[in-house]
Scaffold this active site. Sequence first.
Site, PDB file in Angstrom:
ATOM      1  CE  LYS A  22      46.624  56.455  42.681  1.00 56.13           C
ATOM      2  NZ  LYS A  22      47.070  55.273  41.915  1.00 56.13           N
ATOM      3  CG  ASN A  23      47.013  56.918  38.562  1.00 56.18           C
ATOM      4  OD1 ASN A  23      47.652  56.558  39.563  1.00 56.18           O
ATOM      5  ND2 ASN A  23      45.830  56.429  38.263  1.00 56.18           N
ATOM      6  CB  CYS A 116      45.928  43.396  41.507  1.00 55.35           C
ATOM      7  SG  CYS A 116      45.157  44.989  41.631  1.00 55.35           S
ATOM      8  NE  ARG A 121      46.317  46.637  37.638  1.00 51.63           N
ATOM      9  CZ  ARG A 121      46.500  47.759  38.333  1.00 51.63           C
ATOM     10  NH1 ARG A 121      46.236  47.768  39.630  1.00 51.63           N
ATOM     11  NH2 ARG A 121      46.929  48.849  37.753  1.00 51.63           N
ATOM     12  N   PRO A 122      48.179  41.722  33.956  1.00 55.26           N
ATOM     13  CG  PRO A 122      47.495  41.194  31.790  1.00 55.26           C
ATOM     14  CD  PRO A 122      46.979  41.640  33.126  1.00 55.26           C
ATOM     15  CG  ASP A 124      50.715  40.824  28.047  1.00 56.21           C
ATOM     16  OD1 ASP A 124      50.192  41.370  29.030  1.00 56.21           O
ATOM     17  OD2 ASP A 124      50.142  40.749  26.946  1.00 56.21           O
ATOM     18  CG  ASP A 307      41.291  54.432  38.046  1.00 56.91           C
ATOM     19  OD1 ASP A 307      41.199  53.211  38.190  1.00 56.91           O
ATOM     20  OD2 ASP A 307      42.353  54.997  37.705  1.00 56.91           O
ATOM     21  CB  ILE A 329      39.485  48.700  32.062  1.00 55.07           C
ATOM     22  CG1 ILE A 329      38.977  49.833  31.164  1.00 55.07           C
ATOM     23  CG2 ILE A 329      41.008  48.770  32.241  1.00 55.07           C
ATOM     24  CD1 ILE A 329      39.669  50.002  29.845  1.00 55.07           C
ATOM     25  NE  ARG A 399      47.840  52.057  46.645  1.00 48.64           N
ATOM     26  CZ  ARG A 399      47.275  51.442  45.611  1.00 48.64           C
ATOM     27  NH1 ARG A 399      46.375  50.521  45.804  1.00 48.64           N
ATOM     28  NH2 ARG A 399      47.619  51.733  44.388  1.00 48.64           N
TER      29      ARG A 399
HETATM   30  N1  EPU Z   1      46.981  44.951  30.269  1.00 52.59           N
HETATM   31  C1  EPU Z   1      47.456  43.869  29.580  1.00 52.59           C
HETATM   32  N2  EPU Z   1      48.808  43.680  29.511  1.00 52.59           N
HETATM   33  C2  EPU Z   1      49.697  44.555  30.091  1.00 52.59           C
HETATM   34  C3  EPU Z   1      49.205  45.666  30.783  1.00 52.59           C
HETATM   35  C4  EPU Z   1      47.835  45.842  30.859  1.00 52.59           C
HETATM   36  O1  EPU Z   1      46.696  43.076  29.045  1.00 52.59           O
HETATM   37  O2  EPU Z   1      50.903  44.316  29.983  1.00 52.59           O
HETATM   38  C5  EPU Z   1      45.536  45.156  30.375  1.00 52.59           C
HETATM   39  C6  EPU Z   1      45.045  45.247  31.820  1.00 52.59           C
HETATM   40  O3  EPU Z   1      44.833  43.975  32.366  1.00 52.59           O
HETATM   41  C7  EPU Z   1      43.778  46.060  31.678  1.00 52.59           C
HETATM   42  C8  EPU Z   1      44.110  47.010  30.546  1.00 52.59           C
HETATM   43  O4  EPU Z   1      45.233  46.432  29.867  1.00 52.59           O
HETATM   44  O5  EPU Z   1      42.729  45.231  31.261  1.00 52.59           O
HETATM   45  C9  EPU Z   1      44.464  48.400  30.982  1.00 52.59           C
HETATM   46  O6  EPU Z   1      45.387  48.380  32.050  1.00 52.59           O
HETATM   47  P1  EPU Z   1      46.537  49.452  32.158  1.00 52.59           P
HETATM   48  O7  EPU Z   1      47.835  48.834  31.813  1.00 52.59           O
HETATM   49  O8  EPU Z   1      46.145  50.679  31.386  1.00 52.59           O
HETATM   50  O9  EPU Z   1      46.576  49.790  33.705  1.00 52.59           O
HETATM   51  P2  EPU Z   1      47.815  50.366  34.468  1.00 52.59           P
HETATM   52  O10 EPU Z   1      48.591  51.197  33.542  1.00 52.59           O
HETATM   53  O11 EPU Z   1      48.523  49.271  35.199  1.00 52.59           O
HETATM   54  C10 EPU Z   1      46.694  52.605  35.227  1.00 52.59           C
HETATM   55  C11 EPU Z   1      46.326  53.262  36.521  1.00 52.59           C
HETATM   56  C12 EPU Z   1      45.153  52.528  37.157  1.00 52.59           C
HETATM   57  C13 EPU Z   1      43.986  52.548  36.176  1.00 52.59           C
HETATM   58  C14 EPU Z   1      44.408  51.935  34.832  1.00 52.59           C
HETATM   59  C15 EPU Z   1      43.337  52.011  33.764  1.00 52.59           C
HETATM   60  C16 EPU Z   1      48.414  54.174  37.292  1.00 52.59           C
HETATM   61  C17 EPU Z   1      49.468  54.186  38.305  1.00 52.59           C
HETATM   62  N3  EPU Z   1      47.461  53.259  37.427  1.00 52.59           N
HETATM   63  O12 EPU Z   1      47.098  51.281  35.557  1.00 52.59           O
HETATM   64  O13 EPU Z   1      44.801  53.262  38.321  1.00 52.59           O
HETATM   65  O14 EPU Z   1      42.893  51.819  36.697  1.00 52.59           O
HETATM   66  O15 EPU Z   1      45.588  52.629  34.338  1.00 52.59           O
HETATM   67  O16 EPU Z   1      43.001  53.336  33.523  1.00 52.59           O
HETATM   68  O17 EPU Z   1      48.422  55.009  36.397  1.00 52.59           O
HETATM   69  C18 EPU Z   1      43.968  53.620  40.487  1.00 52.59           C
HETATM   70  O18 EPU Z   1      44.457  54.765  40.438  1.00 52.59           O
HETATM   71  O19 EPU Z   1      43.166  53.270  41.389  1.00 52.59           O
HETATM   72  C19 EPU Z   1      44.320  52.649  39.447  1.00 52.59           C
HETATM   73  C20 EPU Z   1      44.149  51.338  39.585  1.00 52.59           C
END
Ligand code: EPU
Length: 420
Positions: A22-23, A116, A121-122, A124, A307, A329, A399
């Site tokens: 999925k991801n 969420c 889940r920022p 920035d 995850d 995380i 999902r």
């Molecule tokens: N973060 C920031 N700023 C940002 C973005 C992220 O501080 O702008 C922080 C987050 O708050 C978190 C860390 O960085 O503490 C990592 O988050 P990340 O951005 O990597 O998460 P994501 O890319 O939004 C993907 C997966 C998630 C998975 C995370 C971590 C997808 C579609 N989603 O999310 O998957 O938990 O990486 O590996 O790829 C799931 O499949 O159930 C799921 C939640």
Amino acid sequence: MDKLVIEGGFPLKGEVEISGAKNAALPILAATLLTDERCVIKNAPSLRDVSTMLKILRSLGVKVQMQNSRIVVTPSGYNKCVAPYKLVSTMRASICVLGSLVAKKGYAEVSIPGGCVIGPRPIDLHLKGIKSLGANIQIKAGYIIAQGKKLKGCHIYLGGPFGSSVLATANVMMAATLSKGVTIIENAACEPEIVDLIDFLTKMGAKIKGRNSHILEIEGVKRLGGAEHTLIPDRIEVGTYILASAITRGQVSIKGARLEHLGVLIDKLKEMGLTIANDDGIISVKITKPLKPINVTTLAYPGFPTDMQAQMMALMSVTEGISAVTEKIYPERFMHVSELGRMGAEIMLEGPTAIIKGVRQLSGASVMASDLRASAALVLAGLVAKGRTDISRVYHLDRGYEKIEEKLSRLGAKIWREKE
Ligand code: EPU
């Protein structure tokens, strides 16, 4: 609304086939917006999140067809640049259309993803990255408005307080492929799904160095073409079936997995005492002795995946001794703790750490799924619990787990869907 019902206590046996990731599917589908040419994505899982992404592409004017596990995307001449709240609010990953839209069309309007249950889940880092490439970003009426006709390569450090970000890396990398000059992303995520995206972009004609590393170098090109790509298997689905085998003290073989994506999980499970073999691409799981408690800390790849944390906690709940999970995380990703508690698990939370005292037996109960992976943890607990478990709000599972009750039933689980 549907609920899942599980009659626990049956060891799982047999073979299960893993679906596409999925991801990996979500950012790769967003990347098709970078071209006018036809793209074919194979091994795509039939999941609610994938159909949400297809709806977003259609709403932008892209032609999309999904048949079995093959998606054909024809983006030629798509003319809209707005990802609406109605769709983004159902799936945070919708944000990954931001980078490709602004790079290709010079304009993107993407609804800001809402709250969420797994904690803050920022976004920035997404915004910092796109801004560094020269786009003008404004926030208006709940939307990110990004404008930039001429994006330019830059050097950017993309880490936040919790390390690298998967989708921010995807967004900035996608935008950089069509930016003028070279972009360096430091502290880039290197999850297998990012590597799969790099492979897809490379097939489209992108020039990206640093695959599998935390430093990416992207040399912008004038245009990208169409590509055909087979998605990697879903490593979180693999991990979930390994744990389903372990928790029921069963013997499951898992087909289509890539063991190299699962290093730390396999290492931790061996530490617990599980026997895991890889024979010609089929992973088999066996338990020959009582499992031992362990400690796990979630980290960005190649660390232990957040995850898999909830599912691991379900297994720890029935492993004699004291185990611990520290979440680095999403420090608030513990919604499953109280629901596992309703089934008899003994888990104490201390900040971002859960201390789990293994119990002999869980008992079936009515529980509520709060997010995708928490739901998977409740399914695992239900498979081993005594009696009947009713899991409501099962749409979370839909999902991210393709045909979960069908796959588990074939392994001998007593699991079915009912209307609530
Ligand atoms: N973060 C920031 N700023 C940002 C973005 C992220 O501080 O702008 C922080 C987050 O708050 C978190 C860390 O960085 O503490 C990592 O988050 P990340 O951005 O990597 O998460 P994501 O890319 O939004 C993907 C997966 C998630 C998975 C995370 C971590 C997808 C579609 N989603 O999310 O998957 O938990 O990486 O590996 O790829 C799931 O499949 O159930 C799921 C939640």
